[in-house]
Design a protein around this motif. Structure first.
Motif, short mmCIF file in Angstrom:
data_model
loop_
_atom_site.label_atom_id
_atom_site.label_comp_id
_atom_site.label_asym_id
_atom_site.label_seq_id
_atom_site.Cartn_x
_atom_site.Cartn_y
_atom_site.Cartn_z
N THR A 359 -11.91 7.91 -2.79
CA THR A 359 -12.35 9.11 -2.07
C THR A 359 -11.42 10.29 -2.36
O THR A 359 -11.26 11.20 -1.54
N ARG A 378 -21.87 6.05 -2.40
CA ARG A 378 -22.46 5.74 -1.08
C ARG A 378 -23.82 5.08 -1.22
O ARG A 378 -24.08 4.02 -0.62
N TRP A 397 -13.17 -0.67 1.88
CA TRP A 397 -11.97 0.16 1.90
C TRP A 397 -12.26 1.47 1.16
O TRP A 397 -13.13 1.53 0.29
N THR A 398 -11.50 2.49 1.50
CA THR A 398 -11.45 3.70 0.69
C THR A 398 -10.00 3.94 0.29
O THR A 398 -9.08 3.33 0.83
N SER A 400 -7.33 7.28 -1.32
CA SER A 400 -6.95 8.51 -2.02
C SER A 400 -5.43 8.42 -2.21
O SER A 400 -4.98 7.73 -3.12
N ASN A 404 -7.28 2.58 2.77
CA ASN A 404 -7.71 2.72 4.15
C ASN A 404 -8.85 1.73 4.42
O ASN A 404 -9.92 1.84 3.82
N LEU A 406 -11.90 0.58 6.22
CA LEU A 406 -12.94 1.07 7.12
C LEU A 406 -13.59 -0.07 7.88
O LEU A 406 -13.80 0.03 9.10
N ALA A 428 -20.23 3.14 7.89
CA ALA A 428 -19.03 3.53 7.14
C ALA A 428 -19.41 4.10 5.77
O ALA A 428 -18.83 5.09 5.31
N SER A 431 -20.57 7.60 5.89
CA SER A 431 -19.50 8.58 6.17
C SER A 431 -18.65 8.91 4.95
O SER A 431 -17.80 9.81 5.03
N LEU A 432 -18.85 8.24 3.84
CA LEU A 432 -17.97 8.42 2.68
C LEU A 432 -17.84 9.88 2.22
O LEU A 432 -16.72 10.33 1.93
N THR A 434 -17.69 12.53 3.81
CA THR A 434 -16.82 13.31 4.70
C THR A 434 -15.35 12.95 4.54
O THR A 434 -14.50 13.60 5.15
N ARG A 435 -15.05 11.96 3.74
CA ARG A 435 -13.68 11.46 3.62
C ARG A 435 -13.00 11.89 2.32
O ARG A 435 -11.88 11.46 2.03
#
Length: 552
Positions: A359, A378, A397-398, A400, A404, A406, A428, A431-432, A434-435
Motif C-alpha cells: 500500500t 482490491r 496484511w498490508t 508500506s 500491518n 488487517l 478490509a 478499504s485498501l 484508503t490506506r
C-alpha cells in the motif's frame, strides 16, 4: 453389465486437446490369419476398455480367439481389462512394463491428455495413436421420473442454463476422474466463458454450487436415485448408461436432452505401442481393431445402447431415452477445460494463505485500463476470496513503511473478533485504496509474513504467502536482500513447505527479487501489466498445489 473399477487417483490435468485421427495403412493380412489349423502358441494382446464397454469388447475378444486369429502362426490371446480412463492416463508414463496394446476410453479427450502427460515425463514413453471412434453416446441429464417431472418433462424442454438454477438439485461425478464431470464443467464454462483466463461470477457460482454435490462416480449417482427416486438429485451421465441402468433396475431413469445440445462421447480405439512389446503385437492389434469395427461388434454395441460414431441410434425405441440425434455441441477446448479445472481446484483447495499487499504511495498510480494499482489488487482479492471454500484459512496484511495485519489468519467460515472471517476480509479489502501512502518495506514484511506462516504451520493445508507489490524495497536499516534470502534458506523446511508467490503489479515491480523469493521457497513469481493480467495470474497462483506437499 458387469462393471469393474480400480480406485480413482486424483491427479492434475495438463492441457487436454483433441488428438488427430491417424490413418493406419499397414497391411497385416499376410501376418494375421483366421485358420484353426495354422495357430499354435500364444501372443498376448492386452486391451484396456472403459467399463461401460467391457462386455461388448469381451464378446468380440471371445469370437476373435474362437476363430483362432493368429500372427505368423502364433495364436492371439486377448486379455480385456476394464479400467477408468483417468487411471490409465496416470499409469501410462509410470507403468511401462505391462501397458495395454489397445485402449478404448470413453472420450478422445483422454487420449490427448495421455499424450501431453507422457510428453512431460522424461525417458522412454509409449507411442499413443488414436485410430478413430467405435461408437458414441451423448451426455444427458438423468433423474427419476418424479424429479424430472418437476422440470415439466415431458411437456416442456429443458436447458443447461435452467439446470444451474439453485432451486434444481443437481449432482456431478468428480471431474478429476470422470469424463462426465469434465464434460459438464466444460459446458458450464461455455455458458459463462472465462475472460483472460479468469472465470466470471456466473461460472464461479455454478462451480461453488456443484462443489458441495460431487459424487465419486456415476454408479454412486444411480445408487442414490434407486434408493430415493422421488428426491435424489439430477445428475449428468451418458445416454448409454441410462439404457444399461433401465435394463437391470426396477427404478427407471429418464434422460433429459437440453435444448442447446450436448457433447458426444466418442469411444476411440487408441494404439499404445512400446519398444519392449512382443513381436507381432502391432499386427495383432490391427487385426483385433478390425474385429471391433465389424458388423457383429457394431450390432452388439447398438444392443448395449451405444449410438453409431456419428450419433445415429440404430436401436429401436427404448425406455427413458429418445432416438433422434441430439444437437452436437463442440468438444470443450483446451483453454476451456484448463480454466474450469483450475477453478475447480481452487474452490476445493484446503489452503492456508496470507495475502500481503503493498500500500505504498506508488500503488495509487494507474494501470493501462485506468484502474489504480491498489484498486486492481482490491478487486483481485475479492474475486479470489469468492472462489475459496469456507475451510480455507485466509489472512490479510498490508505494508508500506512496515507490515500491518488487517485480518489475522483464520478459516473463511469462522469468525474473527465476533465477526464472520469472510466478511471481515471483504471489508478490509474494500478499504485498501484508503490506506495508500509511504515507502515500501518489502524485505522486512516478506520475512515477517513467512514466519507467521511457519509458526502456525498446518500440515493438512497448502501454506502460502501471496506477496503483491508494484515496486522495490525502499526502506533502510532493516533486513537487506542478502539477509532475507539467507534467513529464508535457513528457515525453509522441505517437510513443512511454505511457498512465497510473488505478483509484480505494473512495469516497476522488482521481478528479480520476487523470483528469488519464489525460488528459495518453492513458489512462483508473476508479473501483471494490466488488471486482466493480474486477475489471471492471481487465479493461477491460487490454484497452485505444490507437489512436494502431502496434499498432491
Amino acid at each position: 453389465m458387469r462393471r469393474h473399477r480400480r480406485s480413482s487417483r486424483r491427479w492434475r490435468f495438463l492441457l487436454p486437446v483433441l488428438v488427430a485421427v491417424l490413418a493406419v495403412g499397414a497391411v497385416v493380412t499376410a501376418n494375421a490369419t483366421n485358420s484353426a489349423r495354422t495357430c499354435t502358441g500364444e501372443l498376448p494382446l492386452r486391451v484396456t476398455v472403459t467399463p461401460a464397454m467391457e462386455s461388448v469388447v469381451q464378446q468380440a475378444a471371445t469370437g476373435f480367439e474362437k476363430d483362432r486369429s493368429a500372427v505368423d502362426g502364433v495364436c492371439v490371446k486377448v486379455e480385456v481389462v476394464a479400467e477408468q480412463a483417468a487411471d490409465v492416463v496416470a499409469e501410462l508414463p509410470t507403468k511401462p512394463i505391462d501397458p495395454p496394446a489397445l485402449w478404448i476410453p470413453d472420450s478422445s479427450l483422454w487420449a490427448s491428455t495421455a499424450v501431453e502427460k507422457d510428453a512431460a515425463v522424461p525417458g522412454v514413453r509409449p507411442n499413443i495413436t488414436s485410430k478413430g471412434s467405435l461408437a458414441s453416446s451423448p451426455l444427458v441429464v438423468v433423474g427419476g421420473m418424479d424429479e424430472v417431472a418437476k422440470l415439466g418433462w415431458p411437456q416442456s424442454s429443458v436447458s443447461w442454463k435452467r439446470l444451474v438454477d439453485p432451486d434444481v438439485p443437481v449432482d456431478i461425478a468428480d471431474p478429476l476422474t470422470n469424463t462426465e464431470g469434465i464434460a459438464t464443467l466444460g459446458l458450464a464454462e461455455g455458458m459463462a466463458p472465462a475472460q483472460n483466463g479468469t472465470p466470471p461470477p456466473e461460472l464461479i457460482a455454478t462451480l461453488l454450487r456443484l462443489r458441495d454435490s460431487t459424487q465419486r462416480d456415476i454408479d454412486t449417482c444411480y445408487q442414490l436415485m434407486t434408493k430415493n427416486p422421488a428426491k435424489a438429485p439430477l445428475f449428468t451421465a451418458t445416454e448409454q448408461s441410462v439404457i444399461a441402468h433401465n435394463s437391470s433396475s426396477d427404478v427407471a431413469a429418464v434422460a433429459l436432452y437440453p435444448t442447446e445440445g450436448s457433447v458426444l462421447f466418442d469411444y476411440p480405439v487408441v494404439r499404445v505401442a512400446t519398444a519392449e512389446e512382443q513381436h507381432g503385437t502391432g499386427a495383432a492389434a490391427d487385426a483385433f481393431d478390425r474385429r471391433l469395427r465389424a458388423d457383429t461388434t457394431a450390432k452388439s454395441l447398438s444392443e448395449a445402447g451405444f449410438r453409431e460414431p456419428g450419433g445415429r441410434a440404430a436401436w429401436p425405441a427404448r425406455q427413458g431415452v429418445r432416438m433422434d440425434t441430439p444437437t452436437r455441441l463442440p468438444t470443450p477446448t483446451a483453454s476451456q477445460v484448463t480454466t474450469v479445472l483450475r477453478a475447480w481446484d481452487v474452490i476445493h483447495l484446503d489452503g492456508r494463505t496470507l495475502a500481503v499487499i503493498d500500500t505504498s504511495g506508488s500503488m495509487a498510480e494507474p494501470m493501462p485500463d485506468g484502474q489504480s494499482r491498489i484498486e486492481v489488487a482490491r478487486d483481485g482479492a475479492l474475486v479470489g476470496m469468492s472462489l475459496m471454500p469456507d475451510t480455507t484459512a485466509v489472512g490479510l496484511w498490508t505494508f508500506s513503511e512496515h507490515g500491518n495485519e488487517l485480518v489475522p489468519l483464520g478459516p473463511l467460515g469462522g469468525k474473527t473478533s465476533g465477526s464472520p472471517q469472510r466478511q471481515a476480509l471483504q471489508q478490509a479489502a474494500q478499504s485498501l485504496p484508503t490506506r495508500v501512502g509511504g515507502s515500501t518495506a518489502l524485505y522486512d514484511t516478506a520475512l515477517q509474513a513467512y514466519r507467521v506462516l511457519r509458526d502456525g504451520y498446518d500440515a493438512t493445508r497448502v501454506n502460502s504467502e501471496v506477496l503483491i507489490t508494484d515496486g522495490r524495497n525502499e526502506t533502510t536499516g532493516g533486513t537487506d536482500l542478502d539477509g532475507l534470502i539467507t534467513a529464508l534458506r535457513a528457515e525453509a523446511d522441505p517437510s513443512r513447505p511454505i511457498q512465497i508467490i510473488g505478483i509484480g503489479l505494473g512495469p516497476d515491480a522488482d521481478m528479480g527479487v520476487l523470483q528469488q523469493l519464489a525460488s528459495v521457497t518453492g513458489g512462483k513469481a508473476y508479473q501483471a501489466l494490466s488488471g486482466a493480467d493480474f486477475r489471471s495470474v492471481l487465479f493461477d497462483a491460487l490454484s497452485r498445489r505444490p507437489c512436494f506437499t502431502s496434499n498432491c
